[in-house]
Design an enzyme around this catalytic site. Structure first.
Site, PDB file in Angstrom:
ATOM      1  N   SER A 142       0.865  -1.188   0.000  1.00 12.30           N
ATOM      2  CA  SER A 142       0.000   0.000   0.000  1.00 12.30           C
ATOM      3  C   SER A 142       0.899   1.236   0.000  1.00 12.30           C
ATOM      4  CB  SER A 142      -0.847  -0.028   1.275  1.00 12.30           C
ATOM      5  OG  SER A 142      -1.407   1.224   1.570  1.00 12.30           O
ATOM      6  N   TYR A 155      -2.911  -1.003  10.100  1.00  8.33           N
ATOM      7  CA  TYR A 155      -2.866  -1.170   8.638  1.00  8.33           C
ATOM      8  C   TYR A 155      -1.471  -0.810   8.114  1.00  8.33           C
ATOM      9  CZ  TYR A 155      -4.419  -0.793   3.752  1.00  8.33           C
ATOM     10  OH  TYR A 155      -4.573  -0.961   2.395  1.00  8.33           O
TER      11      TYR A 155
END
Ligand code: NDP
Length: 252
Positions: A142, A155
């Site tokens: 990401s 995350y």
């Protein structure tokens, strides 16, 4: 060089979003795609779509955070398809809270789904790839593998971990001709980020203002990199993390 005819690919979270975009790419160049996720209706719909693209696709229900479920996924794939060439570790979730509000259960849920799952699936796939003489593993990171965000402590940790896990697997298995790389998507329009736009005021405007491409990515923007990293074209590339972000991470 990009032909995947006869190859079998597992795509975790392949029933929607980025996983489906990648699965579409693999299906178009001949791979047999196993859609591996929890939701049966979404998975069946994805399989129908991939079959229309010419892939002999099927779905296997799995919880990637569960060791036994992951082992069963790989065993069923071997039983039904007879081989495993490509694994895309894409399934992921986010719990958007500042660190001081995140519970330990929420932390574990995100880490287990996003990071531990990639370890479990790769570990289960490896002996079959080695026996075949090689394989391809693609992990999904990401922008939060690179940057911090106040609403994404678990995350971000999981996606940073994906980059380092990718390097460890790559160097461990390079001599077995198993290449392991990561893709770091920018802001892509999916269920996950639609939810984020609802929860985080001003996110849509901030993403658009910072993106040199001036737009959100679509799931089909991830098809090409999946084909490249799953094919013979990338045989000497391993341990790399490739941003697919319209220039987002290059802007100073
Ligand atoms: P979606 O919410 O559209 O897709 C997430 C997928 O993961 C679904 O297919 C879901 O299927 C599956 N999944 C979630 N939990 C589990 C589980 N425990 N076991 C099996 N499957 C699971 O999100 P995206 O497509 O956006 O995200 C895909 C990946 O891309 C994630 O790793 C995400 O972090 C990453 N990413 C996304 C970005 C974006 O902008 N969208 C940017 C950077 C990275 P089901 O519910 O049926 O299990």
């Amino acid at each position: 060089m990009f032909d995947l005819t006869g190859k079998v690919a597992i795509v975790t979270g392949g029933n929607g979003g980025i996983g489906l975009g990648m699965a579409r790419g693999l299906a178009k160049v001949g791979a047999r795609v196993v859609v591996a996720a929890r939701n049966p209706e979404k998975s069946d719909a994805a399989v129908r779509e991939l079959r229309e693209l010419g892939s002999d696709s099927s779905a296997i229900l799995v919880d990637v955070a569960d060791e036994r479920s992951v082992d069963a996924l790989v065993n069923k794939t071997m039983k039904h398809c007879g081989r495993l060439d490509i694994l895309i570790n894409n399934a992921g979730v986010n719990v958007r809270k500042p660190p001081h509000e995140l519970t330990l259960d929420e932390w574990r849920q995100v880490m287990d789904t996003n990071l531990t799952s990639a370890f479990l699936c790769s570990r289960a796939a490896y002996p079959h790839m080695k026996a075949l003489g090689g394989g391809k593993i693609i992990n999904i990171g990401s922008m939060m593998s690179l940057f911090g965000a106040p609403f994404a402590p678990a995350y971000g940790a999981s996606k940073g971990g994906i980059v380092q896990l990718t390097k460890s697997l790559a160097v461990a298995w390079a001599s077995d001709n198993v290449q392991v790389n990561a893709v770091l998507p920018g802001w892509i329009d999916t269920n996950l980020t639609r939810e984020a736009r609802e929860q985080i005021a001003g996110l849509n405007e901030r993403v658009l203002a910072r993106s040199p491409s001036g737009r959100w990515g679509s799931i089909d923007d991830l098809s090409g990199v999946a084909v490249f990293l799953a094919s013979a074209a990338s045989t000497f590339i391993t341990g790399a993390s490739i941003p697919v972000d319209g220039g987002y991470s290059s802007l100073g």
